[in-house]
Design a protein around this motif. Sequence first.
Motif, PDB file in Angstrom:
ATOM      1  N   THR A 359       0.833  -1.213   0.000  1.00  0.00           N
ATOM      2  CA  THR A 359       0.000   0.000   0.000  1.00  0.00           C
ATOM      3  C   THR A 359       0.867   1.261   0.000  1.00  0.00           C
ATOM      4  O   THR A 359       0.529   2.257  -0.652  1.00  0.00           O
ATOM      5  CB  THR A 359      -0.940   0.016   1.220  1.00  0.00           C
ATOM      6  N   LYS A 360       1.978   1.224   0.713  1.00  0.00           N
ATOM      7  CA  LYS A 360       2.884   2.377   0.751  1.00  0.00           C
ATOM      8  C   LYS A 360       3.425   2.675  -0.650  1.00  0.00           C
ATOM      9  O   LYS A 360       3.470   3.838  -1.087  1.00  0.00           O
ATOM     10  CB  LYS A 360       4.031   2.092   1.718  1.00  0.00           C
ATOM     11  N   GLY A 366       1.551   7.172  -6.669  1.00  0.00           N
ATOM     12  CA  GLY A 366       0.386   7.754  -7.320  1.00  0.00           C
ATOM     13  C   GLY A 366      -0.603   6.778  -7.913  1.00  0.00           C
ATOM     14  O   GLY A 366      -1.495   7.187  -8.667  1.00  0.00           O
ATOM     15  N   TYR A 367      -0.496   5.505  -7.582  1.00  0.00           N
ATOM     16  CA  TYR A 367      -1.422   4.519  -8.145  1.00  0.00           C
ATOM     17  C   TYR A 367      -2.728   4.425  -7.355  1.00  0.00           C
ATOM     18  O   TYR A 367      -3.734   3.908  -7.865  1.00  0.00           O
ATOM     19  CB  TYR A 367      -0.774   3.134  -8.181  1.00  0.00           C
ATOM     20  N   ALA A 368      -2.698   4.873  -6.109  1.00  0.00           N
ATOM     21  CA  ALA A 368      -3.891   4.764  -5.272  1.00  0.00           C
ATOM     22  C   ALA A 368      -3.850   5.821  -4.187  1.00  0.00           C
ATOM     23  O   ALA A 368      -2.794   6.397  -3.879  1.00  0.00           O
ATOM     24  CB  ALA A 368      -3.972   3.372  -4.640  1.00  0.00           C
ATOM     25  N   ALA A 376      -6.717  -1.718  -4.283  1.00  0.00           N
ATOM     26  CA  ALA A 376      -5.673  -1.914  -5.289  1.00  0.00           C
ATOM     27  C   ALA A 376      -4.744  -3.061  -4.897  1.00  0.00           C
ATOM     28  O   ALA A 376      -4.317  -3.856  -5.749  1.00  0.00           O
ATOM     29  CB  ALA A 376      -4.877  -0.622  -5.467  1.00  0.00           C
ATOM     30  N   THR A 377      -4.432  -3.161  -3.613  1.00  0.00           N
ATOM     31  CA  THR A 377      -3.566  -4.243  -3.127  1.00  0.00           C
ATOM     32  C   THR A 377      -4.219  -5.602  -3.350  1.00  0.00           C
ATOM     33  O   THR A 377      -3.567  -6.568  -3.769  1.00  0.00           O
ATOM     34  CB  THR A 377      -3.263  -4.043  -1.628  1.00  0.00           C
ATOM     35  N   ARG A 378      -5.510  -5.680  -3.075  1.00  0.00           N
ATOM     36  CA  ARG A 378      -6.224  -6.940  -3.298  1.00  0.00           C
ATOM     37  C   ARG A 378      -6.232  -7.317  -4.780  1.00  0.00           C
ATOM     38  O   ARG A 378      -6.073  -8.490  -5.140  1.00  0.00           O
ATOM     39  CB  ARG A 378      -7.658  -6.822  -2.781  1.00  0.00           C
ATOM     40  N   LEU A 417      -4.913   1.722 -12.669  1.00  0.00           N
ATOM     41  CA  LEU A 417      -4.928   2.356 -11.349  1.00  0.00           C
ATOM     42  C   LEU A 417      -4.646   3.850 -11.449  1.00  0.00           C
ATOM     43  O   LEU A 417      -5.286   4.664 -10.763  1.00  0.00           O
ATOM     44  CB  LEU A 417      -3.886   1.696 -10.438  1.00  0.00           C
ATOM     45  N   LEU A 418      -3.684   4.227 -12.299  1.00  0.00           N
ATOM     46  CA  LEU A 418      -3.350   5.646 -12.454  1.00  0.00           C
ATOM     47  C   LEU A 418      -4.549   6.439 -12.963  1.00  0.00           C
ATOM     48  O   LEU A 418      -4.866   7.521 -12.456  1.00  0.00           O
ATOM     49  CB  LEU A 418      -2.168   5.805 -13.412  1.00  0.00           C
TER      50      LEU A 418
END
Length: 425
Positions: A359-360, A366-368, A376-378, A417-418
């Motif tokens: 997540t970091k 800038g993806y999330a 997004a991680t999932r 994601l972006l």
Amino acid sequence: MRITQYQTVWQLTFFPALFPVNCYLVEEENEVTLIDAALPGSYKGIIQAVNQLGKPLQHILLTHAHGDHVGSLDTLAQTFPHAKVMISERDSFLLQGDTSLRQDEPQSIKGGIPKHIQTKPHQLLTGGETIGSLLAIPTPGHTPGSMSFLDTRNGTLIAGDAFQLRGGIAVSGQIKWAFPFPAFATWNKEEAIKSAQLLADGAFLSRCRTWKIPAITFRADETGDPKSKERMMSMSPRIGLTQKMIVDAAAEIADQEGVNGVSLAALSKKMNVRPPSLYNHINGLQAIRAELAVRGLTKLFDQMADSVTERKGDSAMLSLAHAYVDFAIENPGYYEAALLKVQDKRTEIVSDQIVCLVTKLLIENGYASEKTAIHATRGLRSLLHGFTVLIAKEAFEREEDILESLSFSIRTFLSGLLINNKNIM
């Protein structure tokens, strides 16, 4: 409870010094069969022993319906609902508390007959059936429907109360005053002698073939032989054995056979130790799986963290993704273990470290946002796990490079994601 192993059979003995009551676990390649259900309070030890073997309990076979052989049946049937309960057709009536005699039965039923068993058998045995490696053999005498079971792999015979060893070797019905209780509970001594002769030197004709029954060898550990301690499962620690060695061996088995292949029997065979020796270093199969899970998660985290050192943007995310897949393919046992749900606080801690790492990276590059980072991680995890499974199954058969496909998929995912993150902002 005392546990003794005879090749593929594990004998569980309750109250061994006072009034020994036995039941048996027979280990097959992928499952376990329980023979007899001992006393009403024996279920805890039986359940623990089944869990320690690490294989599903598929059958519960009953040699006869006396209370000291079916006492824990209801609890075990509830605990292992997929296990099929089997007993002889004749003794199925005794299991229901029906002690009425049939026309050809000369004398009354003796012994403790249960009155409140709720479990109904899934299959009634008449003799000649094979259950896994076990051959069912009718041996009436102690009760009208007594059964014995022969392990056809090695000739191990589990004869219920057709014989007794406590107080001296005897056929059921023959009184040994040092321990007369089996004789007092025997229905028909003459039938018991016929059955004993069949087991001792006869051949039993099954539906498919004739099995030669080996001559019975009485085990010294039940007759007071001082050498019996050499054959008992020693609880003393083996010199040089460590928890790390046990978990290392478990990881090797998991790599080759999957986590379900890790059992105490498999470990003891691989390490050439007796199963109780393992307990001096680790608390059973669940503890071994927990250690595998902790190791797997820790190794995965370390590999992922190392891969993103001094990297940013797509470079960091691509490196992390390849590190994840590389680890899973190179360490299939640890990877499978890392996905296990185990009751161990350490797995929660390391799992949180992995989530925080990902997540970091997603937020910093800038993806999330903080709001969408977990989603997004999932998504990323699902993509990587799917790739891992397909690679392991050799499902990608075309000539295009698989790792290039992985990189393409990650870039496409990151691009999405972006765009999504910019639209939200």
